[in-house]
Motif scaffolding. Sequence first.
Motif, PDB file in Angstrom:
ATOM      1  N   UNK A  86       0.817  -1.209   0.000  1.00 37.41           N
ATOM      2  CA  UNK A  86       0.000   0.000   0.000  1.00 37.41           C
ATOM      3  C   UNK A  86       0.853   1.262   0.000  1.00 37.41           C
ATOM      4  N   UNK A  87       1.903   1.297   0.814  1.00 36.02           N
ATOM      5  CA  UNK A  87       2.694   2.529   0.925  1.00 36.02           C
ATOM      6  C   UNK A  87       3.323   2.934  -0.401  1.00 36.02           C
ATOM      7  N   UNK A  88       3.824   1.957  -1.164  1.00 40.96           N
ATOM      8  CA  UNK A  88       4.459   2.324  -2.437  1.00 40.96           C
ATOM      9  C   UNK A  88       3.439   2.889  -3.419  1.00 40.96           C
ATOM     10  N   UNK A  89       2.203   2.431  -3.350  1.00 38.00           N
ATOM     11  CA  UNK A  89       1.148   2.997  -4.199  1.00 38.00           C
ATOM     12  C   UNK A  89       0.821   4.419  -3.746  1.00 38.00           C
ATOM     13  N   UNK A  90       0.717   4.631  -2.435  1.00 38.97           N
ATOM     14  CA  UNK A  90       0.458   5.978  -1.924  1.00 38.97           C
ATOM     15  C   UNK A  90       1.578   6.941  -2.306  1.00 38.97           C
ATOM     16  N   UNK A  91       2.827   6.478  -2.219  1.00 37.94           N
ATOM     17  CA  UNK A  91       3.966   7.323  -2.611  1.00 37.94           C
ATOM     18  C   UNK A  91       3.918   7.639  -4.105  1.00 37.94           C
ATOM     19  N   UNK A  92       3.558   6.657  -4.936  1.00 36.75           N
ATOM     20  CA  UNK A  92       3.458   6.888  -6.380  1.00 36.75           C
ATOM     21  C   UNK A  92       2.395   7.941  -6.676  1.00 36.75           C
ATOM     22  N   UNK A  93       1.284   7.894  -5.969  1.00 38.11           N
ATOM     23  CA  UNK A  93       0.237   8.900  -6.157  1.00 38.11           C
ATOM     24  C   UNK A  93       0.709  10.271  -5.676  1.00 38.11           C
ATOM     25  N   UNK A 120      -1.818  -6.043  -9.169  1.00 35.73           N
ATOM     26  CA  UNK A 120      -1.200  -7.311  -8.772  1.00 35.73           C
ATOM     27  C   UNK A 120      -2.253  -8.238  -8.152  1.00 35.73           C
ATOM     28  N   UNK A 121      -2.143  -8.578  -6.866  1.00 36.05           N
ATOM     29  CA  UNK A 121      -3.158  -9.428  -6.249  1.00 36.05           C
ATOM     30  C   UNK A 121      -4.535  -8.783  -6.371  1.00 36.05           C
ATOM     31  N   UNK A 122      -4.560  -7.450  -6.370  1.00 39.43           N
ATOM     32  CA  UNK A 122      -5.825  -6.733  -6.559  1.00 39.43           C
ATOM     33  C   UNK A 122      -6.479  -7.023  -7.894  1.00 39.43           C
ATOM     34  N   UNK A 163      -6.993  -0.565  -5.744  1.00 45.35           N
ATOM     35  CA  UNK A 163      -7.102  -1.827  -5.000  1.00 45.35           C
ATOM     36  C   UNK A 163      -5.797  -2.601  -5.169  1.00 45.35           C
ATOM     37  N   UNK A 164      -4.723  -2.144  -4.474  1.00 50.45           N
ATOM     38  CA  UNK A 164      -3.431  -2.831  -4.624  1.00 50.45           C
ATOM     39  C   UNK A 164      -3.366  -4.069  -3.740  1.00 50.45           C
ATOM     40  N   UNK A 165      -2.376  -4.904  -3.980  1.00 49.98           N
ATOM     41  CA  UNK A 165      -2.207  -6.051  -3.101  1.00 49.98           C
ATOM     42  C   UNK A 165      -1.000  -6.892  -3.437  1.00 49.98           C
ATOM     43  N   UNK A 166      -0.429  -7.456  -2.397  1.00 44.53           N
ATOM     44  CA  UNK A 166       0.605  -8.475  -2.503  1.00 44.53           C
ATOM     45  C   UNK A 166       0.226  -9.553  -1.511  1.00 44.53           C
TER      46      UNK A 166
END
Length: 196
Positions: free
Chosen positions: A13-20, A77-79, A44-47
């Motif tokens: 989640x954090x890497x997606x928030x940072x990308x945004x 990904x998993x999302x 809806x990210x996921x690993x």
Amino acid sequence: MEIAVVDYKGGNVQSVLFALERLGVQATLTADHEVIRRAAKVLFPGEGEAASAMRELQAQGLDTLLPTLTQPFLGICLGMQLLGRHSEEGGGTKMLDILPFDVVRFPASAEYKVPHMGWNTLGHLRSPLFAGLQEQDYVYFVHSYYAPVGGYTIAQGEYPAPFSAAVQYENFYAVQFHTEKSGPIGTRILENFLNL
């Protein structure tokens, strides 16, 4: 524009928030149904592993909420895999049943290791999600399971056979690769999604 990132303890989640953030977008990490429902866009990210992810979605009632959303929605990904009907992972897991695919495991071989990890190309692009991209642009994958190619496929990868690198059904878009780890190509895909 209110952006919701679904919080179901799915990792990454954090890497997606940072990308945004790098795009100048402040997103809300949340499992609150009302916040998710009123958001202009949902990510809806996921690993991790499908069965435990589905248990967490069910515990929070997100398994019934997410299929009802009508705004642009992006699984990562998993999302992406969770949007299917069923996964072989964990001995068999019922998924959200938003898209008509079953998730299967890559066959291991001497030449092709599982998981499929690293940079690979995209092909057969057919969506506004990929505006400005070229066939054979590289993105970053980490996965042992995949969705087969079907009518829902909007981009393909190969490892060694074709698989769905991205899918779409109505407002639901999803990518198997990590946009947030895919450099300028991933950034452009996130921008395209935010502009849908």
